[in-house]
Write a protein that holds these residues in place. Structure first.
Motif, PDB file in Angstrom:
ATOM      1  N   PHE A   1       2.246  11.392  -0.814  1.00 39.14           N
ATOM      2  CA  PHE A   1       2.116  11.513  -1.130  1.00 39.14           C
ATOM      3  C   PHE A   1       1.336  11.299  -3.258  1.00 39.14           C
ATOM      4  O   PHE A   1       0.824  12.085  -3.038  1.00 39.14           O
ATOM      5  N   SER A   2       1.211  10.109  -3.908  1.00 36.29           N
ATOM      6  CA  SER A   2       0.874  10.738  -5.195  1.00 36.29           C
ATOM      7  C   SER A   2      -0.031   9.443  -5.554  1.00 36.29           C
ATOM      8  O   SER A   2      -0.790   8.137  -4.677  1.00 36.29           O
ATOM      9  N   GLN A   3      -0.632   9.631  -6.043  1.00 37.74           N
ATOM     10  CA  GLN A   3      -1.981   8.878  -6.436  1.00 37.74           C
ATOM     11  C   GLN A   3      -1.584   7.556  -6.988  1.00 37.74           C
ATOM     12  O   GLN A   3      -0.811   7.274  -7.934  1.00 37.74           O
ATOM     13  N   PRO A   4      -2.439   6.252  -6.087  1.00 33.09           N
ATOM     14  CA  PRO A   4      -1.898   5.129  -6.915  1.00 33.09           C
ATOM     15  C   PRO A   4      -2.926   5.237  -8.056  1.00 33.09           C
ATOM     16  O   PRO A   4      -4.073   5.468  -8.082  1.00 33.09           O
ATOM     17  N   GLU A   5      -2.145   3.655  -8.163  1.00 31.49           N
ATOM     18  CA  GLU A   5      -2.816   3.696  -9.747  1.00 31.49           C
ATOM     19  C   GLU A   5      -4.556   2.437 -10.118  1.00 31.49           C
ATOM     20  O   GLU A   5      -5.209   2.778 -10.704  1.00 31.49           O
TER      21      GLU A   5
ATOM     22  N   ALA B   1       0.471  -1.181  -0.358  1.00 35.76           N
ATOM     23  CA  ALA B   1      -0.141   0.165  -0.009  1.00 35.76           C
ATOM     24  C   ALA B   1       0.938   1.272   0.149  1.00 35.76           C
ATOM     25  O   ALA B   1       0.698   1.930  -0.382  1.00 35.76           O
ATOM     26  N   MET B   2       2.032   1.296   0.468  1.00 40.11           N
ATOM     27  CA  MET B   2       2.864   2.656   0.739  1.00 40.11           C
ATOM     28  C   MET B   2       3.808   2.717  -0.032  1.00 40.11           C
ATOM     29  O   MET B   2       3.614   4.047  -0.915  1.00 40.11           O
ATOM     30  N   ALA B   3       4.001   1.555  -0.909  1.00 43.97           N
ATOM     31  CA  ALA B   3       4.177   1.448  -1.936  1.00 43.97           C
ATOM     32  C   ALA B   3       3.654   2.266  -3.504  1.00 43.97           C
ATOM     33  O   ALA B   3       4.344   2.998  -4.047  1.00 43.97           O
ATOM     34  N   ALA B   4       2.940   2.346  -3.207  1.00 46.74           N
ATOM     35  CA  ALA B   4       1.390   2.269  -4.088  1.00 46.74           C
ATOM     36  C   ALA B   4       1.183   4.123  -3.965  1.00 46.74           C
ATOM     37  O   ALA B   4       0.910   4.231  -5.122  1.00 46.74           O
ATOM     38  N   LEU B   5       1.434   4.462  -2.715  1.00 45.41           N
ATOM     39  CA  LEU B   5       1.333   5.594  -2.404  1.00 45.41           C
ATOM     40  C   LEU B   5       2.221   6.407  -2.811  1.00 45.41           C
ATOM     41  O   LEU B   5       2.803   7.375  -2.873  1.00 45.41           O
ATOM     42  N   GLY B   6       3.380   5.298  -3.599  1.00 47.35           N
ATOM     43  CA  GLY B   6       4.679   6.420  -4.068  1.00 47.35           C
ATOM     44  C   GLY B   6       5.825   6.388  -2.889  1.00 47.35           C
ATOM     45  O   GLY B   6       7.120   6.902  -3.614  1.00 47.35           O
ATOM     46  N   ALA B   7       5.434   5.660  -1.723  1.00 47.58           N
ATOM     47  CA  ALA B   7       7.419   5.234  -0.705  1.00 47.58           C
ATOM     48  C   ALA B   7       8.016   3.863  -1.947  1.00 47.58           C
ATOM     49  O   ALA B   7       7.134   3.705  -2.792  1.00 47.58           O
ATOM     50  N   ARG B   8       9.425   4.140  -1.484  1.00 45.76           N
ATOM     51  CA  ARG B   8      10.078   3.263  -2.178  1.00 45.76           C
ATOM     52  C   ARG B   8      10.908   2.491  -0.927  1.00 45.76           C
ATOM     53  O   ARG B   8      10.698   2.891   0.282  1.00 45.76           O
ATOM     54  N   ILE B   9      10.714   0.903  -1.221  1.00 42.59           N
ATOM     55  CA  ILE B   9      10.264   0.202  -0.162  1.00 42.59           C
ATOM     56  C   ILE B   9      11.781  -0.970  -0.848  1.00 42.59           C
ATOM     57  O   ILE B   9      10.986  -2.018  -1.814  1.00 42.59           O
ATOM     58  N   GLU B  10      12.260  -0.920  -0.178  1.00 35.80           N
ATOM     59  CA  GLU B  10      13.528  -2.712  -0.653  1.00 35.80           C
ATOM     60  C   GLU B  10      13.637  -3.447   0.933  1.00 35.80           C
ATOM     61  O   GLU B  10      13.677  -2.677   1.944  1.00 35.80           O
ATOM     62  N   ARG B  11      13.317  -4.450   0.325  1.00 35.28           N
ATOM     63  CA  ARG B  11      13.899  -5.861   1.464  1.00 35.28           C
ATOM     64  C   ARG B  11      16.013  -5.699   0.441  1.00 35.28           C
ATOM     65  O   ARG B  11      15.851  -6.289   0.190  1.00 35.28           O
ATOM     66  N   HIS B  12      16.994  -5.677   1.452  1.00 36.54           N
ATOM     67  CA  HIS B  12      17.885  -6.101   1.769  1.00 36.54           C
ATOM     68  C   HIS B  12      18.762  -7.929   2.020  1.00 36.54           C
ATOM     69  O   HIS B  12      17.561  -8.202   2.810  1.00 36.54           O
ATOM     70  N   ALA B  13      19.193  -8.173   1.765  1.00 37.00           N
ATOM     71  CA  ALA B  13      19.831  -9.414   1.526  1.00 37.00           C
ATOM     72  C   ALA B  13      19.746  -9.747   2.945  1.00 37.00           C
ATOM     73  O   ALA B  13      19.481 -11.063   3.444  1.00 37.00           O
ATOM     74  N   ASP B  14      20.484  -8.919   3.852  1.00 34.84           N
ATOM     75  CA  ASP B  14      20.478  -8.659   5.506  1.00 34.84           C
ATOM     76  C   ASP B  14      19.091  -8.778   6.137  1.00 34.84           C
ATOM     77  O   ASP B  14      19.509  -8.730   7.652  1.00 34.84           O
ATOM     78  N   ASN B  15      18.002  -9.044   5.787  1.00 34.67           N
ATOM     79  CA  ASN B  15      16.873  -9.266   5.990  1.00 34.67           C
ATOM     80  C   ASN B  15      16.325  -7.713   6.467  1.00 34.67           C
ATOM     81  O   ASN B  15      14.893  -7.575   7.431  1.00 34.67           O
ATOM     82  N   THR B  16      17.179  -6.166   6.205  1.00 35.42           N
ATOM     83  CA  THR B  16      16.598  -5.305   6.951  1.00 35.42           C
ATOM     84  C   THR B  16      15.693  -4.916   5.791  1.00 35.42           C
ATOM     85  O   THR B  16      16.008  -5.744   4.739  1.00 35.42           O
ATOM     86  N   TRP B  17      14.736  -4.333   5.901  1.00 35.89           N
ATOM     87  CA  TRP B  17      13.719  -3.045   5.368  1.00 35.89           C
ATOM     88  C   TRP B  17      14.071  -1.821   5.225  1.00 35.89           C
ATOM     89  O   TRP B  17      14.266  -1.197   5.830  1.00 35.89           O
ATOM     90  N   HIS B  18      14.086  -1.099   3.744  1.00 31.48           N
ATOM     91  CA  HIS B  18      14.117   0.508   3.556  1.00 31.48           C
ATOM     92  C   HIS B  18      13.424   0.643   3.624  1.00 31.48           C
ATOM     93  O   HIS B  18      12.820   0.817   1.846  1.00 31.48           O
ATOM     94  N   VAL B  19      12.694   1.872   3.980  1.00 29.68           N
ATOM     95  CA  VAL B  19      11.889   2.722   2.900  1.00 29.68           C
ATOM     96  C   VAL B  19      11.726   4.202   3.156  1.00 29.68           C
ATOM     97  O   VAL B  19      12.591   4.978   4.486  1.00 29.68           O
ATOM     98  N   THR B  20      12.275   4.314   1.453  1.00 28.41           N
ATOM     99  CA  THR B  20      12.107   6.039   1.767  1.00 28.41           C
ATOM    100  C   THR B  20      11.429   6.609   1.902  1.00 28.41           C
ATOM    101  O   THR B  20      10.346   6.381   0.610  1.00 28.41           O
TER     102      THR B  20
END
Ligand code: S3P
Length: 446
Positions: free
Chosen positions: A83-87, A57-76
């Protein structure tokens, strides 16, 4: 496809384990990360179906979210109001927390979002959030009956709100505070009965202008809107609502001692431990420590002779998700356990009061219920009959609670669908097996 699971009589559970990250903290970490300026690194995020819906949901609203190999999640994040308009529609699956908190986030942002959910979530009441969120100026349409699907057109020129919670719900409190982040001026929530405060704690950590004061009406929490949040590292502690299952199993299975490490012990979440202590449970809390504004510790629990107690209504918000497993444990206590203040159980992932009543009866346990209370007559430590197939009604905690009960029942207990367990506790069966519990997909139990 339904995945039935079975639990068989077990004893000598032992070992130390960690349960997955706290669900409430995980949802909030992803959401505040999605709003903040900079990169929020999350360690120990609960990677369950519910939280993944929030990530999407947060990615659909425009956040950049990645899971790294060390199991951490990175949210920009996008910045407050960014927020931007979801598709397309945003699907929250089984998650009331995801849907209700996200509704708060979009209510004061000029985007139009359609919220959908699975069959269980689509029956749950949304009026509790649409009512306060409309006060900010959001335009909201729901299905008849105030349920999903729901369309929110966030306010372009939001106004701040003062709102007294009519139900003791952290989801409603959080929805209002999150909406307040992008309204001008100060938004306040008055909480007549204290409920979980992770949103407030985390908002402070992200640098929000937020303050709390005690008033005769209850705690008043005020947030000043339209300031930025700064990205902040989050370490998610173990979920006490998940720890409750191995803990309960060790209490009722003979000759058991189990340690659950790294459990969140926020006082708004520890009602079950308090109640179990009252019942005579041997639970030791060791190594208490502070982590990221939350208290955590290790819990060591041994098989205990339990007696019935009254769990008072005032304690309900601090153990609201734990009544199903408490009812399972109470089936083995000496005497009657009475639980009061349970009205909110009727609107969880299913009507939990009805599901517990039905399941306990099917397992040969005597139970009485009213509109907002339940009494369970315990066996005094003897195995209860069991031998039933339990309807879980798409509810993860009903499934896990009856599997725990089955571990100390005479005959195996089957739950009709264990698939929903993954919404909050992925790996439940494997973790329980490692302790010596005989829980497995039906047909596979040894
Ligand atoms: C939650 C609050 C509780 C709880 C749910 C998680 C939260 O719901 O049952 O599992 O993270 O805020 P209510 O706020 O509706 O009581």
């Amino acid at each position: 496809m339904a995945e039935p699971f079975m639990a068989k009589s077990s004893s000598g559970l032992s070992g130390a384990l960690r349960v997955p990250g706290d669900k409430s903290v995980s949802h909030r970490a992803v959401m505040l990360g999605a709003l903040a300026i900079g990169e929020t690194v999350i360690e120990g995020l609960l990677e369950s179906a519910d939280v993944i819906r929030t990530v999407q949901a947060m990615a659909a609203l425009g956040a950049r979210i990645e899971r790294h190999a060390d199991n951490t999640w990175h949210v920009t994040g996008c910045g407050v109001g960014g927020f931007s308009q979801p598709e397309g529609p945003v699907d929250f699956g089984n998650s009331g927390t995801g849907a209700r908190l996200a509704a708060g986030l979009v209510a004061t942002t000029p985007v139009k979002v359609i919220f959908t959910g699975d069959e269980s979530l689509s029956k749950r009441p949304m009026k509790r959030i649409t009512e306060p969120l409309r006060l900010f100026g959001a335009q909201i349409d729901t299905a008849p009956g105030g349920t999903l699907p729901m369309r929110i057109a966030g306010a372009r020129d939001a106004v701040p709100v003062e709102y007294t919670l009519p139900v003791p719900s952290a989801q409603v409190k959080s929805a209002v505070l999150l909406a307040g982040l992008n309204a001008p001026g100060e938004t306040s929530v008055i909480e007549p009965v204290a409920c979980r405060d992770h949103t407030e704690r985390m908002l402070k950590a992200f640098g929000a202008d937020i303050r709390e004061e005690n008033t005769p009406e209850g705690k008043r929490i005020t947030v000043r809107g339209q300031g930025e949040l700064a990205a902040c590292p989050v370490t998610v502690p173990g979920d006490p609502s998940s720890a409750a299952f191995p803990l309960a199993a060790a209490l009722i299975c003979p000759d058991s001692t189990v340690t659950v490490e790294n459990v969140l012990l926020n006082p708004t979440r520890t009602g079950l431990i308090e109640t179990l202590h009252d019942m005579g449970a041997e639970i030791r809390i060791t190594n208490p420590r502070n982590s990221g504004g939350e208290i955590i510790g290790d819990l060591t629990v041994s098989t205990s002779a339990l007696h019935g107690v009254t769990a008072p209504a005032a304690r309900a918000p601090s153990m609201i998700d734990e009544y199903p497993v408490l009812a399972a444990v109470a089936a083995f206590a000496r005497g009657v356990t009475r639980m009061e203040g349970l009205a909110e159980l009727r609107v969880k992932e299913c009507d939990r009061l009805a599901a517990m009543e039905e399941g306990l009866r099917a397992c040969g346990v005597r139970v009485r219920t009213g509109e907002d209370w339940m009494e369970v007559e315990g066996s005094g430590g003897a195995p209860v009959p069991g031998g039933a197939v339990i309807a879980t009604h798409m509810d993860h905690r009903i499934a896990m609670s009856f599997l725990v009960l089955g571990l100390a029942a005479r005959e195996p207990v089957t739950v009709d669908d264990g698939a929903m367990i993954a919404t909050s506790f992925p790996g439940f069966a494997t973790l329980m097996q490692r302790l010596g519990a005989r829980i497995a997909p039906a047909g596979e139990t040894a």
